[in-house]
Design an enzyme around this catalytic site. Sequence first.
Site, PDB file in Angstrom:
ATOM      1  N   LYS A 144       0.875  -1.183   0.000  1.00  0.00           N
ATOM      2  CA  LYS A 144       0.000   0.000   0.000  1.00  0.00           C
ATOM      3  C   LYS A 144       0.907   1.227   0.000  1.00  0.00           C
ATOM      4  CE  LYS A 144      -2.125   2.987   1.844  1.00  0.00           C
ATOM      5  NZ  LYS A 144      -1.942   4.387   1.406  1.00  0.00           N
ATOM      6  N   GLU A 188       8.004   1.393  11.830  1.00  0.00           N
ATOM      7  CA  GLU A 188       9.071   2.395  11.725  1.00  0.00           C
ATOM      8  C   GLU A 188       8.377   3.745  11.758  1.00  0.00           C
ATOM      9  OE1 GLU A 188      12.199   1.864  11.782  1.00  0.00           O
ATOM     10  OE2 GLU A 188      12.505  -0.182  11.084  1.00  0.00           O
ATOM     11  N   CYS A 219      12.571  10.778   8.542  1.00  0.00           N
ATOM     12  CA  CYS A 219      12.349  10.333   9.925  1.00  0.00           C
ATOM     13  C   CYS A 219      13.620  10.425  10.748  1.00  0.00           C
ATOM     14  CB  CYS A 219      11.812   8.911   9.922  1.00  0.00           C
ATOM     15  SG  CYS A 219      12.810   7.815   8.924  1.00  0.00           S
ATOM     16  N   GLU A 272       7.999  16.358  16.300  1.00  0.00           N
ATOM     17  CA  GLU A 272       8.527  16.123  14.960  1.00  0.00           C
ATOM     18  C   GLU A 272       7.893  17.126  13.997  1.00  0.00           C
ATOM     19  OE1 GLU A 272       7.289  12.582  12.691  1.00  0.00           O
ATOM     20  OE2 GLU A 272       9.391  12.315  12.145  1.00  0.00           O
TER      21      GLU A 272
HETATM   22  P1  NAD Z   1       1.309   8.458   7.601  1.00  0.00           P
HETATM   23  O1  NAD Z   1       1.399   7.715   8.893  1.00  0.00           O
HETATM   24  O2  NAD Z   1       0.276   9.486   7.461  1.00  0.00           O
HETATM   25  O3  NAD Z   1       1.093   7.445   6.393  1.00  0.00           O
HETATM   26  C1  NAD Z   1       1.942   6.364   6.135  1.00  0.00           C
HETATM   27  C2  NAD Z   1       1.182   5.308   5.349  1.00  0.00           C
HETATM   28  O4  NAD Z   1       0.129   4.787   6.145  1.00  0.00           O
HETATM   29  C3  NAD Z   1       0.525   5.830   4.075  1.00  0.00           C
HETATM   30  O5  NAD Z   1       0.608   4.859   3.067  1.00  0.00           O
HETATM   31  C4  NAD Z   1      -0.913   6.015   4.512  1.00  0.00           C
HETATM   32  O6  NAD Z   1      -1.828   5.955   3.457  1.00  0.00           O
HETATM   33  C5  NAD Z   1      -1.095   4.860   5.458  1.00  0.00           C
HETATM   34  N1  NAD Z   1      -2.192   5.014   6.427  1.00  0.00           N
HETATM   35  C6  NAD Z   1      -2.737   6.167   6.895  1.00  0.00           C
HETATM   36  N2  NAD Z   1      -3.735   5.895   7.744  1.00  0.00           N
HETATM   37  C7  NAD Z   1      -3.819   4.550   7.844  1.00  0.00           C
HETATM   38  C8  NAD Z   1      -4.655   3.667   8.585  1.00  0.00           C
HETATM   39  N3  NAD Z   1      -5.614   4.099   9.397  1.00  0.00           N
HETATM   40  N4  NAD Z   1      -4.461   2.335   8.440  1.00  0.00           N
HETATM   41  C9  NAD Z   1      -3.504   1.864   7.644  1.00  0.00           C
HETATM   42  N5  NAD Z   1      -2.685   2.664   6.904  1.00  0.00           N
HETATM   43  C10 NAD Z   1      -2.836   3.988   7.002  1.00  0.00           C
HETATM   44  O7  NAD Z   1       2.777   9.019   7.381  1.00  0.00           O
HETATM   45  P2  NAD Z   1       3.292   9.983   6.197  1.00  0.00           P
HETATM   46  O8  NAD Z   1       2.737  11.328   6.456  1.00  0.00           O
HETATM   47  O9  NAD Z   1       3.063   9.332   4.875  1.00  0.00           O
HETATM   48  O10 NAD Z   1       4.854   9.964   6.497  1.00  0.00           O
HETATM   49  C11 NAD Z   1       5.422  10.780   7.452  1.00  0.00           C
HETATM   50  C12 NAD Z   1       5.708  10.038   8.747  1.00  0.00           C
HETATM   51  O11 NAD Z   1       6.410   8.831   8.507  1.00  0.00           O
HETATM   52  C13 NAD Z   1       6.580  10.830   9.685  1.00  0.00           C
HETATM   53  O12 NAD Z   1       6.081  10.779  10.996  1.00  0.00           O
HETATM   54  C14 NAD Z   1       7.913  10.114   9.620  1.00  0.00           C
HETATM   55  O13 NAD Z   1       8.736  10.258  10.732  1.00  0.00           O
HETATM   56  C15 NAD Z   1       7.510   8.712   9.398  1.00  0.00           C
HETATM   57  N6  NAD Z   1       8.596   7.956   8.789  1.00  0.00           N
HETATM   58  C16 NAD Z   1       9.279   7.037   9.531  1.00  0.00           C
HETATM   59  C17 NAD Z   1      10.335   6.327   8.985  1.00  0.00           C
HETATM   60  C18 NAD Z   1      11.096   5.307   9.788  1.00  0.00           C
HETATM   61  O14 NAD Z   1      11.760   4.489   9.182  1.00  0.00           O
HETATM   62  N7  NAD Z   1      11.019   5.302  11.095  1.00  0.00           N
HETATM   63  C19 NAD Z   1      10.699   6.550   7.665  1.00  0.00           C
HETATM   64  C20 NAD Z   1       9.983   7.497   6.917  1.00  0.00           C
HETATM   65  C21 NAD Z   1       8.925   8.175   7.495  1.00  0.00           C
END
Ligand code: NAD
Length: 424
Positions: free
Chosen positions: A125, A200, A234, A327
């Site tokens: 996804k 993550e 991140c 963050e």
């Molecule tokens: P997000 O959590 O909004 O979305 C991530 C993914 O989850 C997307 O594909 C989204 O469609 C999906 N999603 C959203 N709601 C969901 C639900 N209820 N059920 C299942 N899936 C769902 O994050 P983002 O805005 O896309 O990315 C930014 C965040 O990601 C930041 O907080 C960043 O720190 C984190 N991040 C972490 C790492 C790591 O390796 N630790 C790496 C990159 C980004």
Amino acid sequence: MARARRAFEAWRHVSAADRGRLLRRLADGIDGRREQLARTEARNAGKPIADARGEMEMVAESFAYYAGAPERLTGKTIPVEGGVDMTFREPLGVCALIVPWNFPLVILSWKLAPALAAGNAAVVKPAELTPLSALALVDIAREAGLPDGLIEVVAGKGSVVGRRLVEHPDVAKVAFTGSTEVGRGIAAGAAQTIKRVTLELGGKSANVVFADADLSAAAAAAPMAVFGNAGQDCCARSRILVERPAVDDFLAAMRDVVRGLRVGDPLDEATQMGPLISAGQRETVAAFVPDDRHVAFRGSAPDGPGFWYPPTVLYPVDRHDRAVAEEIFGPVAAVLPFDTEAEAIALANDTIYGLSGSIWTRDGARALRMARAVEAGTLSVNSNTSVRVGTPFGGMKQSGIGRELGPDALEAYTEVKNVYFSTA
Ligand code: NAD
């Protein structure tokens, strides 16, 4: 899901050597399309083309690395009375891989490569805003000879598609990268069917600079450790802790670097920082800096269309300010002074997160003390790089559960099965 389930039943019985061979072919296929994939990613995510090329190299490298894994997924024999005891590393089944928009294909590859190597199938996804590279990967996998259905991509909303995958009874495991907030909901949702989960999540990493460090190297490296990918990283080392006697020199050196950063068109070869991903993200970032009261200096940002936000350094700023505590996921760094090693540790750990961080000092013993004391899963000393295909990556505290990359990732995609064989 049904296609992935069928593909899994066949894939788990493909010999380890053949699985390895197919993953190597996939790595070669990606390598052959590197430039095309990099351009897709740069245009879709708005990231500098030079960065996107580096990411595609890592994507190919991830599949090449885990191509060696199937034949090395060995079990144990354990001495027991009356027979022989052995363990197997069994695949889990269909894994749901849910990924964010900041490093779309590279983060997907960290999950997909070990998942397939261990004998699983995957339903992917991608993030709403960046589905293109994941869709391109499916075509490359088909050309490389991977079976149909082994990698399915379902683009769509997290609250609809992502949620359905988390609830789906045929999903054995959810591997998620994204925000801590969504991660909490995924952990709760997965609990209903006791799915395996790796998370993550977010970060607010500290870059700790002692006065005895190579200050010019630390100050030269600090900006891109926050402003890389426009801060949408991140691992962004967005809290820069500097030992008090070094603060003025450090800020002066950092100011020159930040003012010289080339912020502009992602497809321009010289660009170091592009725009933010969306208007919404720009609004979120801007809200952390409501006025210029705490702004020590900024870099440039183009006028005109694009979700631009200039690289921004806050100093002095209260440690409880939102911009220091939360963050931001944008190009904003806060510089905080400290007086003692103990204070540096307390400040570094003063966060719900524990993903990454750096320690700059010429004192080796202190570097080791700090590395043990900082509560983060992925640290670097006298460097800001900590992500490599061959070494584990992941967070402590609310930055996540489990490790990706390196030899450890395979544990998250296998289950240990124990078999006792009576010789009576
Ligand atoms: P997000 O959590 O909004 O979305 C991530 C993914 O989850 C997307 O594909 C989204 O469609 C999906 N999603 C959203 N709601 C969901 C639900 N209820 N059920 C299942 N899936 C769902 O994050 P983002 O805005 O896309 O990315 C930014 C965040 O990601 C930041 O907080 C960043 O720190 C984190 N991040 C972490 C790492 C790591 O390796 N630790 C790496 C990159 C980004």
